[in-house]
Design a protein around this motif. Structure first.
Motif, mmCIF file in Angstrom:
data_model
loop_
_atom_site.group_PDB
_atom_site.id
_atom_site.type_symbol
_atom_site.label_atom_id
_atom_site.label_comp_id
_atom_site.label_asym_id
_atom_site.label_seq_id
_atom_site.Cartn_x
_atom_site.Cartn_y
_atom_site.Cartn_z
ATOM 1 N N THR A 32 0.932 -1.672 -0.392
ATOM 2 C CA THR A 32 0.197 -0.181 -0.089
ATOM 3 C C THR A 32 0.688 1.326 -0.114
ATOM 4 O O THR A 32 1.520 1.599 1.315
ATOM 5 C CB THR A 32 -0.806 -0.062 1.219
ATOM 6 O OG1 THR A 32 -1.684 -1.094 1.436
ATOM 7 C CG2 THR A 32 -2.060 1.229 0.678
ATOM 8 N N GLU A 34 0.682 5.274 0.258
ATOM 9 C CA GLU A 34 0.399 7.053 0.287
ATOM 10 C C GLU A 34 1.507 8.172 0.636
ATOM 11 O O GLU A 34 2.149 7.310 0.385
ATOM 12 C CB GLU A 34 -0.251 6.825 1.751
ATOM 13 C CG GLU A 34 -1.505 5.374 2.145
ATOM 14 C CD GLU A 34 -2.166 6.015 2.866
ATOM 15 O OE1 GLU A 34 -2.904 6.741 3.295
ATOM 16 O OE2 GLU A 34 -2.766 4.551 3.305
ATOM 17 N N SER A 80 7.435 3.327 -4.011
ATOM 18 C CA SER A 80 6.196 4.373 -4.876
ATOM 19 C C SER A 80 6.091 4.638 -5.934
ATOM 20 O O SER A 80 4.732 5.016 -6.366
ATOM 21 C CB SER A 80 6.568 5.531 -3.100
ATOM 22 O OG SER A 80 6.404 5.294 -2.367
ATOM 23 N N ASP A 137 -5.345 9.320 -3.576
ATOM 24 C CA ASP A 137 -3.775 9.334 -3.518
ATOM 25 C C ASP A 137 -3.060 7.791 -2.562
ATOM 26 O O ASP A 137 -1.388 8.266 -2.610
ATOM 27 C CB ASP A 137 -3.250 10.270 -2.838
ATOM 28 C CG ASP A 137 -3.658 10.732 -1.705
ATOM 29 O OD1 ASP A 137 -3.916 10.136 -1.112
ATOM 30 O OD2 ASP A 137 -3.586 12.199 -0.770
ATOM 31 N N MET A 138 -4.253 6.902 -2.844
ATOM 32 C CA MET A 138 -3.955 5.596 -2.281
ATOM 33 C C MET A 138 -3.481 4.609 -3.501
ATOM 34 O O MET A 138 -4.965 4.111 -3.956
ATOM 35 C CB MET A 138 -4.460 5.716 -1.210
ATOM 36 C CG MET A 138 -3.725 3.966 -0.627
ATOM 37 S SD MET A 138 -4.534 2.739 -0.941
ATOM 38 C CE MET A 138 -6.275 2.415 -0.405
#
Length: 257
Positions: A32, A34, A80, A137-138
């Protein structure tokens, strides 16, 4: 280049895999991403996270020196950036695959049966969206066996079986009608004519999706190349930070080692 969810319809042993001429990558954890947080998990349980530059392993903060911090931050930033690219690629592959199936079968079975097919493919798309998606935005990449099984669970299998069972009669009738309307007097001649028509349909589909396929192939190659670099960095991180040693994000089989 391919991305596939192994065993999607029958989810035993399913994991998210990127399979390309250049490399074969199988992710071992869910990820995940963020803006200020990176979470590595399995079956909903946090393995470790990087939040505001701090490392927490199984919920406990790990004190890092400057070298470890820099390595970890470089790795977090790189991962990311890559997770959204992988999610984008997953969705493009699914769209291409469903487009190809629709193009192949709708001309044969007609619009009525084609709508059943669209419903079937939409169900697959929906389940893939549960395993790899963006929400604001995740970004979430559910790559592990348990996450894939959760998306492609027994309910999904029952939905697909019911839909296929309900559609099979009309599929078979349409197929039989298409075969018997083929040119030729004998049954064998009709089968040959139908087979030739199927080959032509296949060629037409390849032509229609050629540009999309090439674009996806190029993107898959880039994702694989990027991931190879990421795995080198991740290996350095796990060597530098003992608490992360056992958390290998992916299994990588490079074609050019």
């Amino acid at each position: 280049g391919l991305i596939f969810i192994a065993g999607a319809i029958s989810p035993a042993m399913a994991k998210l895999t990127i399979d390309d001429d250049q490399c074969n990558v199988t992710l071992n954890y869910d990820v995940t991403v963020e803006p200020k947080k990176l979470l590595i998990s399995e079956q909903g349980e946090e393995m470790y996270r990087v939040e505001m530059g701090e490392l927490y392993v199984e919920g406990n903060r790990v004190k890092l020196d400057s070298k470890q911090s820099k390595l970890l931050n470089d790795y977090s930033e790189e991962l990311s950036q890559q997770v959204p690219e992988i999610i984008d690629l997953v969705n493009e592959v699914v769209v291409l695959a469903t487009d190809a199936v629709s193009l192949a079968l709708t001309p044969i079975f007609g619009d009525a049966t084609g709508s059943k097919l669209d419903e079937l493919l939409a169900g697959i798309q929906t389940r893939v969206d549960e395993a790899a998606y963006q929400q604001g935005d995740m970004f979430y990449l559910g790559a592990t066996e348990s996450s894939i099984e959760e998306a492609f669970n027994e309910d999904f299998e029952q939905e697909m079986e019911a839909m296929i069972s309900n559609s099979m009669g009309s599929f078979m009738m349409a197929l039989g009608a298409e075969m018997m309307s083929s040119e030729g007097g004998t049954f064998e001649e009709k089968i040959e004519a139908f087979s030739a028509k199927m080959e032509k349909v296949g060629e037409d589909i390849e032509y229609q999706i050629a540009d999309q396929s090439e674009a996806i192939e190029a993107k898959a190659e880039q994702v694989c190349a990027d991931f190879e670099g990421l795995m080198v960095l991740e290996s350095e991180v796990r060597k530098s930070i003992p608490e992360l040693a056992s958390y290998e994000l992916a299994t990588l089989d490079s074609r050019y080692e």
